[in-house]
Scaffold this motif. Structure first.
Motif, short mmCIF file in Angstrom:
data_model
loop_
_atom_site.label_atom_id
_atom_site.label_comp_id
_atom_site.label_asym_id
_atom_site.label_seq_id
_atom_site.Cartn_x
_atom_site.Cartn_y
_atom_site.Cartn_z
N PRO A 184 34.08 38.56 39.82
CA PRO A 184 33.65 37.77 38.64
C PRO A 184 33.53 36.29 39.14
O PRO A 184 32.52 35.68 38.74
CB PRO A 184 34.53 38.03 37.55
CG PRO A 184 35.32 39.28 37.65
CD PRO A 184 35.34 39.48 39.23
N TRP B 299 36.85 35.22 32.64
CA TRP B 299 36.72 35.47 31.29
C TRP B 299 35.01 35.48 31.12
O TRP B 299 34.64 36.12 30.23
CB TRP B 299 37.31 34.39 30.53
CG TRP B 299 36.92 34.49 28.97
CD1 TRP B 299 36.06 33.73 28.35
CD2 TRP B 299 37.58 35.45 28.13
NE1 TRP B 299 36.11 33.93 27.18
CE2 TRP B 299 36.87 35.26 26.86
CE3 TRP B 299 38.54 36.50 27.98
CZ2 TRP B 299 37.36 35.78 25.61
CZ3 TRP B 299 39.02 37.15 26.89
CH2 TRP B 299 38.13 36.83 25.85
N THR B 300 34.41 34.38 31.62
CA THR B 300 33.10 34.28 31.36
C THR B 300 32.24 35.27 31.93
O THR B 300 31.17 35.73 31.49
CB THR B 300 32.52 33.14 31.89
OG1 THR B 300 33.40 31.97 31.18
CG2 THR B 300 31.07 32.63 31.34
N THR C 233 32.84 38.73 33.47
CA THR C 233 33.51 39.74 33.34
C THR C 233 32.68 40.43 31.83
O THR C 233 32.60 39.59 30.96
CB THR C 233 34.94 40.21 33.08
OG1 THR C 233 35.65 39.41 34.17
CG2 THR C 233 35.38 41.43 33.05
N GLU D 182 32.07 42.13 28.34
CA GLU D 182 32.84 42.14 27.10
C GLU D 182 33.73 43.36 27.08
O GLU D 182 34.89 43.39 26.54
CB GLU D 182 32.05 42.06 25.81
CG GLU D 182 32.53 41.81 24.62
CD GLU D 182 31.74 41.54 23.38
OE1 GLU D 182 32.41 41.57 22.23
OE2 GLU D 182 30.45 41.57 23.69
N ARG E 53 36.67 42.32 29.49
CA ARG E 53 36.82 41.08 29.73
C ARG E 53 38.38 40.88 29.40
O ARG E 53 39.03 40.18 30.34
CB ARG E 53 36.17 40.36 28.77
CG ARG E 53 36.47 38.67 28.44
CD ARG E 53 35.47 38.26 27.66
NE ARG E 53 34.07 38.26 28.18
CZ ARG E 53 32.90 37.97 27.37
NH1 ARG E 53 33.31 37.60 26.09
NH2 ARG E 53 31.73 38.08 27.70
N THR F 243 41.09 39.38 32.50
CA THR F 243 41.60 38.10 32.31
C THR F 243 42.87 38.04 32.24
O THR F 243 43.69 37.31 32.91
CB THR F 243 41.03 37.42 30.91
OG1 THR F 243 39.71 37.23 30.84
CG2 THR F 243 41.55 36.06 30.81
#
Length: 246
Positions: free
Chosen positions: A118, A176-177, A179, A181, A184, A188
């Motif tokens: 990521p 987080w941004t 990966t 949903e 995610r 994270t």
């Protein structure tokens, strides 16, 4: 009608200009002689310069100190500017010499791929328009994290620890941004656990417990200084004589 002055106009102008310049030259010469006379401005400044080597830093005139300080400050700024340019040029050569990393491709494997891929994708997507390539940005990111980890363990510096904290927070935000949903939260969480585990090394010796200083004052015995002067010995009286038997 012809003028009665036989002197040409050009000669009259030259004579007038010469007469006007004489008082200025005389004033300048008088000021120069007065300034170099004993007690004059230039004479006093020259005496300050002449006495400076023997007077030392504390004894020399203030204006000499100011000139010396400004000169040293200017030289220091020039040297630092040149040194910064050399260091930046060397860093640029080092970073450009690093082999290109396939930032946009998911080349990592295992648990590390959950964090690294990521970050690679985020850097590749947000590095357009920069004067350096995405591969160089990724290399700088790796070097910063490695430096903060080792330097934080070795020096326990608050600045290095702050760098490590900011680096970890930025890495977690990129994970987080980027990966998807659906995964995610798990990705994270793995990134947070990995950063927390590495923080035990980088933040070695850091304690969140407030330090309490307890000062116990024990009053010692009161001592009263006194001076005792012994009384002088009394000599025996001379009028006392032993009885003599006849």
């Amino acid at each position: 009608m012809a003028t009665n002055d036989p002197t040409p106009a050009a000669d009259n102008d030259r004579t007038t200009k010469t007469k006007k310049e004489h008082p200025r030259l005389a004033s300048a010469r008088a000021w120069w002689n007065e300034a170099w006379a004993e007690g004059g401005v230039l004479h006093e400044r020259w005496e300050d310069v002449r006495r400076a080597p023997g007077a030392g830093w504390h004894g020399m005139a203030n204006w000499i100190k100011a000139v010396a300080a400004i000169t040293m400050f200017s030289i220091t700024v020039l040297l630092l500017t040149g040194a910064v340019d050399v260091l930046l040029d060397a860093a640029h050569h080092i970073l450009t010499a690093v082999p290109d990393v396939q930032v946009g491709n998911n080349t990592s494997t295992g648990v590390w791929a959950t964090i690294d891929n990521p970050i690679r994708s985020y850097i590749a997507a947000h590095s357009h328009g920069l004067p350096i390539s995405a591969s160089t940005v990724y290399t700088v990111w790796q070097i910063t994290g490695l430096f903060a980890l080792t330097a934080g363990f070795a020096t326990r510096s608050n600045g290095v620890r702050l760098t490590w904290t900011a680096w970890g927070a930025a890495s977690i935000a990129m994970v987080w941004t980027t990966t998807p949903e659906t995964s995610r939260t798990v990705a994270t969480g793995i990134a947070v656990l990995a950063w927390t585990l590495a923080s035990t090394v980088a933040l070695r010796g850091l304690s969140l417990r407030p330090t309490v200083f307890t000062h116990i004052h024990n009053a010692g015995p009161e001592i009263r200084p006194e001076i005792h002067i012994p009384a002088p010995a009394t000599p025996p009286a001379d009028n006392v004589h032993p009885l003599q038997k006849r």
